[in-house]
Structure formats: C-alpha cells, structure tokens
Write an enzyme that holds these catalytic residues in place. Structure first.
Site, mmCIF file in Angstrom:
data_model
loop_
_atom_site.group_PDB
_atom_site.id
_atom_site.type_symbol
_atom_site.label_atom_id
_atom_site.label_comp_id
_atom_site.label_asym_id
_atom_site.label_seq_id
_atom_site.Cartn_x
_atom_site.Cartn_y
_atom_site.Cartn_z
ATOM 1 N N GLY A 11 0.841 -1.203 0.000
ATOM 2 C CA GLY A 11 0.000 0.000 0.000
ATOM 3 C C GLY A 11 0.875 1.252 0.000
ATOM 4 O O GLY A 11 1.821 1.340 0.775
ATOM 5 N N GLY A 102 5.858 -2.522 3.299
ATOM 6 C CA GLY A 102 5.340 -3.028 4.581
ATOM 7 C C GLY A 102 5.703 -4.488 4.792
ATOM 8 O O GLY A 102 6.641 -5.009 4.178
ATOM 9 N N ASP A 103 4.900 -5.172 5.626
ATOM 10 C CA ASP A 103 5.306 -6.536 6.009
ATOM 11 C C ASP A 103 5.284 -7.488 4.812
ATOM 12 O O ASP A 103 6.154 -8.358 4.700
ATOM 13 C CB ASP A 103 4.469 -7.065 7.182
ATOM 14 N N ASP A 128 0.103 1.714 8.254
ATOM 15 C CA ASP A 128 -0.390 0.865 9.354
ATOM 16 C C ASP A 128 0.461 0.917 10.609
ATOM 17 O O ASP A 128 -0.027 0.541 11.683
ATOM 18 C CB ASP A 128 -0.468 -0.602 8.879
ATOM 19 N N GLU A 188 -15.142 8.486 22.340
ATOM 20 C CA GLU A 188 -15.767 7.834 23.512
ATOM 21 C C GLU A 188 -15.200 6.433 23.688
ATOM 22 O O GLU A 188 -15.071 5.922 24.798
ATOM 23 C CB GLU A 188 -17.285 7.742 23.301
ATOM 24 N N LYS A 212 -24.235 11.218 31.771
ATOM 25 C CA LYS A 212 -23.540 12.497 31.987
ATOM 26 C C LYS A 212 -23.980 13.502 30.923
ATOM 27 O O LYS A 212 -23.259 14.417 30.567
ATOM 28 C CB LYS A 212 -22.025 12.282 31.939
ATOM 29 N N ARG A 247 -24.953 6.944 13.009
ATOM 30 C CA ARG A 247 -24.510 6.950 11.612
ATOM 31 C C ARG A 247 -23.113 6.327 11.541
ATOM 32 O O ARG A 247 -22.420 6.225 12.562
ATOM 33 C CB ARG A 247 -24.432 8.391 11.079
ATOM 34 N N ARG A 256 -4.685 7.180 2.830
ATOM 35 C CA ARG A 256 -3.424 6.801 2.161
ATOM 36 C C ARG A 256 -2.822 7.962 1.373
ATOM 37 O O ARG A 256 -1.676 7.903 0.918
ATOM 38 C CB ARG A 256 -3.706 5.645 1.205
#
Ligand code: F6P
Length: 323
Positions: A11, A102-103, A128, A188, A212, A247, A256
């Site tokens: 990627g 990457g890997d 990543d 959250e 709250k 939503r 990317r």
C-alpha cells in the site's frame, strides 16, 4: 556498491516520495548509480527499470503517493517469479536493493535473500505502523492527521444532530491508526484487533456518557476489529442500545493520500539516507527504523512477525479521558 535499485511496494504511503528523493540524492552524493524499479516486485519481474538522477526527484518531497508506482505481487510468491526478478537484477548489474514497503514487502525480501545473493535493505513504508523495529512507519503520522481532520468535521455534524458516529479507519489487522487517532479526537471508545471487543462493555460506556448528558459521540473502529467493521459494530450496538441516532463513516483510502507531514518528510529523509549507508557498509538484509530518535536496524523476520505491541497505557487513557 556501485549500483543500487530502489522500489516501493505494498500500500502506498505519504512520505514514500520523500524517501525516494533521499535515497537517490544520497547515492549521488556517494557516487553510486541508482535505478528505480516501477510497480514493486511486479516491475522487478517485468524488467521495468528506470534510471534516476538528482533531477528525477526534484519537487517531490511534498507529494503523496510514489513516483515509482507500487503493486502487490502474487508472482513474487513463486520461485519462477523470483528467478525472473533475479535475472533482471543481474542483467542491470544491481549490487544492492532498497525496498520501501510493509510486512508483505519484507516477507518477500526475506525469502529472496535466502535464495539469491543480492542484498536488500528495507525501509518501513506503510500507514499501518505495524512493523517492529521503528516507532513510526512512513505515512503513519500523515494518516493520523488525515483521520483527525476528517473526524473533527464529523464531530461538528454529530453534535448538531445529537448523533453517535461509528468511524472505521484503516490498519489492516493492526489498531495503531485507530488507537492514536482515537485519543487525538477524544473518542468515547476505540475498538482495535489487539483487544477483544465486548459490545455490552461498549454499551455500558455509552450509557455512562448518556447519564452524563453526552448528546453525541464518536466511536473509532479499526477495520480489522474482531467485532467487525463500523457497520457491523453499529448494528450490534443499535440492537441493544438505541438511545442515540447513529450513523457510520468509513474513511477508506483518503487515509493513504495527501502531502506528507513534516514528521514523515524528516523520517523519510533520515531512513533513505541510512539505508544507503547500510548497503555501503554491507550491513544488509535488515529493516532500517527510528527508535527513540536513533536509527536502528532489525532483521526482516523480526520486523514482520507481528512483534509490535499496542501500548496498553494508551488504551487506558481513552477510557480515562472519555468519562
Ligand atoms: O496496508 C495499508 C492499507 O491501507 C491497509 O491499512 C488496508 O487494509 C489496505 O492497505 C488496503 O489495501 P488496498 O489498497 O489494496 O485496498
């Protein structure tokens, strides 16, 4: 070390162009010829090699993506593919290879190194951040900033409509993007593959927020989470807790792209330079990284075997700061 080949793989990630620039300019400084291989291992197998000079990499440090293109290669997983690649490298008299990826990229490099005698150096280029041996991979910081810019916009509409948003971020089967972006946007909750997700626990957290008088909320979901992606998690929550209008937003490939951050540009410049020096000093078949601001090198097999762990204290921080 007279001639080095350079390619980008897997990627794409912001900072790859800055790194290409650093490798090319460092090679020229040390009077080493440098060629680019287009489209990663695919181009290596097809013999798509281009000569690079200082001018080739002018005015690219600020550009996302990769001027050498990239691809994933099934053919390189075959010995015939690797043999074809090797023949091309020999035909071009390549003495050393630098792979930015990457890997998957380093898995291929590790297998190639066991079969052939052309040394590799790897540079961790993936949003990543899932490679052991470097605090940050190229593109991770820019991706985090892209995510927080998007989520800040979503928070405007969430608070205007008293809605709960489930936002899915990339990371493949790692939760590094989700965890740090979740802290940065004041989520959250953050759901990541490294820890099991219990929907009832999430609901308890959301109910506490409601008590709250929180009128809206943001839940960051890593795409590889065990409870599924954002759509699946939102559905499971809604079945048991429908206080909020909910939503879903899947941020997708915008994570990317974009112009690399200052951190990614400097990291790219440092790692590109160090990679060339490693080849010159024959410290090879390693991934270069930056740990606690020091250049490090890690064997490919150690870098890719999911050895990088999530910082548990950051997970606790999400809980504490979102009360
Ligand atoms: O490895 C980088 C990455 O963006 C992952 O986070 C994501 O899961 C994957 O690539 C997407 O792959 P593709 O670009 O082939 O859809």
């Amino acid at each position: 070390m007279k001639k080095i080949a350079l390619f980008t793989s897997g990627g794409d990630a912001p900072g790859m162009n800055a790194c290409i620039r650093s490798v090319v300019r460092t090679c020229i400084y040390h009077k080493i010829e440098v060629v680019g291989i287009m489209r990663g291992y695919e181009g290596m197998i097809d013999g798509e090699f281009i000569s690079l000079n200082s001018k080739s990499v002018a005015n690219i440090i600020q550009r996302g993506g990769t001027m050498l293109k990239t691809a994933r290669s099934e053919r390189f997983h075959t010995s015939e593919g690797r043999k074809q690649a090797y023949n091309n490298l020999k035909a071009y008299n390549i003495d050393g290879i630098i792979a930015i990826g990457g890997d998957g990229t380093f898995t291929g490099a590790s297998i190639f190194n066991k079969e052939y005698d052309i040394p590799f150096i790897g540079i961790p280029g993936t949003i990543d951040n899932d490679l052991y041996g470097t605090d940050y991979t190229l593109g991770y910081d820019t991706a985090l900033n892209t995510v927080i810019e998007a989520v800040d916009k979503i928070r405007d509409t969430a608070s205007s409509h008293n809605r709960l948003f489930f936002i899915e971020v990339m990371g493949k089967d790692a939760g590094f993007i989700a965890l740090r972006s979740g802290i940065a946007v004041g989520a959250e909750a953050v759901l990541i593959p490294e820890t099991k997700t219990y929907i009832d626990t999430l609901i308890k957290k959301l109910q506490a927020g409601r008590r709250k008088s929180k009128t809206s909320g943001i839940v960051i979901v890593a795409e590889g989470d065990d409870a599924g992606g954002a759509y699946e998690v939102a559905k499971k929550v809604k079945e048991k807790f429908n206080h909020y209008d909910t939503r879903v937003s899947v941020l997708g490939h915008l994570q990317r792209g974009g112009s690399p951050s200052a951190k990614d540009r400097v990291l790219a410049s440092q790692l590109g330079h160090a990679a060339v020096l490693n080849l010159i000093d024959e410290k090879t078949n390693l991934m270069i990284g930056l740990v606690n601001n020091n250049i490090t090198s890690t064997p490919f097999d150690k870098a890719i075997k999911h050895n990088k762990s999530i910082k548990k204290e950051l997970l606790n921080l999400v809980d504490i700061l979102s009360i």
